[in-house]
Design a protein around this motif. Sequence first.
Motif, PDB file in Angstrom:
ATOM      1  N   SER A  80      53.946  53.438  53.388  1.00  8.92           N
ATOM      2  CA  SER A  80      54.467  52.662  52.272  1.00  8.92           C
ATOM      3  C   SER A  80      54.079  53.330  50.965  1.00  8.92           C
ATOM      4  O   SER A  80      52.969  53.831  50.819  1.00  8.92           O
ATOM      5  CB  SER A  80      53.872  51.252  52.337  1.00  8.92           C
ATOM      6  OG  SER A  80      54.226  50.521  51.191  1.00  8.92           O
ATOM      7  N   GLY A  82      54.674  53.060  46.468  1.00  4.33           N
ATOM      8  CA  GLY A  82      55.178  52.308  45.332  1.00  4.33           C
ATOM      9  C   GLY A  82      54.640  52.916  44.057  1.00  4.33           C
ATOM     10  O   GLY A  82      53.677  53.675  44.072  1.00  4.33           O
ATOM     11  N   TYR A  92      60.891  52.234  35.408  1.00  6.71           N
ATOM     12  CA  TYR A  92      60.499  52.008  36.790  1.00  6.71           C
ATOM     13  C   TYR A  92      60.773  53.241  37.635  1.00  6.71           C
ATOM     14  O   TYR A  92      61.480  54.156  37.234  1.00  6.71           O
ATOM     15  CB  TYR A  92      61.204  50.782  37.362  1.00  6.71           C
ATOM     16  CG  TYR A  92      62.706  50.873  37.414  1.00  6.71           C
ATOM     17  CD1 TYR A  92      63.346  51.263  38.588  1.00  6.71           C
ATOM     18  CD2 TYR A  92      63.493  50.566  36.308  1.00  6.71           C
ATOM     19  CE1 TYR A  92      64.724  51.342  38.649  1.00  6.71           C
ATOM     20  CE2 TYR A  92      64.866  50.645  36.362  1.00  6.71           C
ATOM     21  CZ  TYR A  92      65.485  51.035  37.531  1.00  6.71           C
ATOM     22  OH  TYR A  92      66.840  51.114  37.590  1.00  6.71           O
ATOM     23  N   SER A  93      60.206  53.242  38.828  1.00  3.30           N
ATOM     24  CA  SER A  93      60.406  54.363  39.743  1.00  3.30           C
ATOM     25  C   SER A  93      60.565  53.835  41.163  1.00  3.30           C
ATOM     26  O   SER A  93      60.256  52.690  41.450  1.00  3.30           O
ATOM     27  CB  SER A  93      59.232  55.339  39.665  1.00  3.30           C
ATOM     28  OG  SER A  93      58.052  54.765  40.188  1.00  3.30           O
ATOM     29  N   ASN A  94      61.062  54.693  42.013  1.00  8.71           N
ATOM     30  CA  ASN A  94      61.096  54.388  43.433  1.00  8.71           C
ATOM     31  C   ASN A  94      60.738  55.655  44.179  1.00  8.71           C
ATOM     32  O   ASN A  94      60.704  56.737  43.611  1.00  8.71           O
ATOM     33  CB  ASN A  94      62.466  53.859  43.872  1.00  8.71           C
ATOM     34  CG  ASN A  94      63.524  54.946  43.915  1.00  8.71           C
ATOM     35  OD1 ASN A  94      63.380  56.008  43.334  1.00  8.71           O
ATOM     36  ND2 ASN A  94      64.618  54.661  44.583  1.00  8.71           N
ATOM     37  N   TYR A  95      60.425  55.515  45.435  1.00  6.27           N
ATOM     38  CA  TYR A  95      60.208  56.734  46.189  1.00  6.27           C
ATOM     39  C   TYR A  95      61.358  56.907  47.138  1.00  6.27           C
ATOM     40  O   TYR A  95      61.827  55.978  47.766  1.00  6.27           O
ATOM     41  CB  TYR A  95      58.794  56.798  46.755  1.00  6.27           C
ATOM     42  CG  TYR A  95      58.483  56.263  48.111  1.00  6.27           C
ATOM     43  CD1 TYR A  95      57.951  57.119  49.059  1.00  6.27           C
ATOM     44  CD2 TYR A  95      58.646  54.943  48.454  1.00  6.27           C
ATOM     45  CE1 TYR A  95      57.597  56.663  50.312  1.00  6.27           C
ATOM     46  CE2 TYR A  95      58.292  54.462  49.692  1.00  6.27           C
ATOM     47  CZ  TYR A  95      57.775  55.329  50.627  1.00  6.27           C
ATOM     48  OH  TYR A  95      57.415  54.878  51.852  1.00  6.27           O
ATOM     49  N   GLU A  96      61.899  58.125  47.122  1.00  6.54           N
ATOM     50  CA  GLU A  96      63.178  58.396  47.762  1.00  6.54           C
ATOM     51  C   GLU A  96      63.038  58.982  49.147  1.00  6.54           C
ATOM     52  O   GLU A  96      63.638  58.498  50.093  1.00  6.54           O
ATOM     53  CB  GLU A  96      63.978  59.355  46.872  1.00  6.54           C
ATOM     54  CG  GLU A  96      65.315  59.730  47.452  1.00  6.54           C
ATOM     55  CD  GLU A  96      66.150  60.506  46.473  1.00  6.54           C
ATOM     56  OE1 GLU A  96      66.508  61.635  46.807  1.00  6.54           O
ATOM     57  OE2 GLU A  96      66.443  59.984  45.387  1.00  6.54           O
ATOM     58  N   VAL A 105      59.691  61.125  44.320  1.00  6.54           N
ATOM     59  CA  VAL A 105      59.724  59.972  43.427  1.00  6.54           C
ATOM     60  C   VAL A 105      60.825  60.155  42.385  1.00  6.54           C
ATOM     61  O   VAL A 105      61.014  61.254  41.869  1.00  6.54           O
ATOM     62  CB  VAL A 105      58.359  59.832  42.710  1.00  6.54           C
ATOM     63  CG1 VAL A 105      58.384  58.723  41.681  1.00  6.54           C
ATOM     64  CG2 VAL A 105      57.242  59.614  43.717  1.00  6.54           C
ATOM     65  N   ASN A 106      61.540  59.085  42.071  1.00  4.44           N
ATOM     66  CA  ASN A 106      62.526  59.059  40.984  1.00  4.44           C
ATOM     67  C   ASN A 106      62.017  58.131  39.887  1.00  4.44           C
ATOM     68  O   ASN A 106      61.417  57.099  40.181  1.00  4.44           O
ATOM     69  CB  ASN A 106      63.859  58.493  41.469  1.00  4.44           C
ATOM     70  CG  ASN A 106      64.537  59.382  42.471  1.00  4.44           C
ATOM     71  OD1 ASN A 106      64.843  60.522  42.172  1.00  4.44           O
ATOM     72  ND2 ASN A 106      64.770  58.868  43.667  1.00  4.44           N
ATOM     73  N   THR A 107      62.304  58.468  38.626  1.00 10.20           N
ATOM     74  CA  THR A 107      62.006  57.559  37.513  1.00 10.20           C
ATOM     75  C   THR A 107      63.310  57.257  36.778  1.00 10.20           C
ATOM     76  O   THR A 107      64.147  58.138  36.584  1.00 10.20           O
ATOM     77  CB  THR A 107      60.961  58.157  36.548  1.00 10.20           C
ATOM     78  OG1 THR A 107      61.391  59.434  36.077  1.00 10.20           O
ATOM     79  CG2 THR A 107      59.616  58.306  37.239  1.00 10.20           C
ATOM     80  N   ASN A 119      54.424  59.164  35.445  1.00  9.99           N
ATOM     81  CA  ASN A 119      54.603  58.190  36.512  1.00  9.99           C
ATOM     82  C   ASN A 119      53.330  58.058  37.324  1.00  9.99           C
ATOM     83  O   ASN A 119      52.438  58.898  37.246  1.00  9.99           O
ATOM     84  CB  ASN A 119      55.774  58.600  37.405  1.00  9.99           C
ATOM     85  CG  ASN A 119      55.592  59.990  37.961  1.00  9.99           C
ATOM     86  OD1 ASN A 119      54.974  60.161  39.000  1.00  9.99           O
ATOM     87  ND2 ASN A 119      56.104  61.010  37.269  1.00  9.99           N
ATOM     88  N   SER A 121      52.028  56.635  41.343  1.00  2.00           N
ATOM     89  CA  SER A 121      52.406  56.094  42.643  1.00  2.00           C
ATOM     90  C   SER A 121      51.228  56.157  43.605  1.00  2.00           C
ATOM     91  O   SER A 121      50.290  56.936  43.416  1.00  2.00           O
ATOM     92  CB  SER A 121      53.620  56.835  43.226  1.00  2.00           C
ATOM     93  OG  SER A 121      53.392  58.223  43.294  1.00  2.00           O
TER      94      SER A 121
END
Length: 128
Positions: A80, A82, A92-96, A105-107, A119, A121
């Motif tokens: 997991s 985040g 915000y960011s997500n992990y791709e 990671v994307n921002t 960023n 995570s």
Amino acid sequence: MASILKVDTITGVSTAGSIAVTGEGNSTTTNLQQGLAKAWVRGGNDASLTDSFNISSGTDLNTGYYRFAFSSAMANANYSGGGFAFSGSAKYSNYETATTAHAEVNTFVDSGSKSDSTNSSQYHGDLA
């Protein structure tokens, strides 16, 4: 009266790396090893490492798109992750992409467009 325990190593009795800790409310137990972050990073808007744990390098792949390599591999790609972005207009960011060797990671800004940003995570799961 409070006590102080000073040790260099804690080892489980039945399994060396597994320690059960009484959780909130004293009604459940938590496995200490599984509850620890296995890696975390604060990366610059160019994927430079400001500070990190178990991260060997960062790579700037494209606008708002970064890869962070683990120093010690994860056991599988089902961990997991985040995080968040916190500079400029990025929110915000997500992990791709997750592999045992790295996470990507994307921002983004509010409109949904990718944007370069510092960023942060963290990753939870099992190490190999």
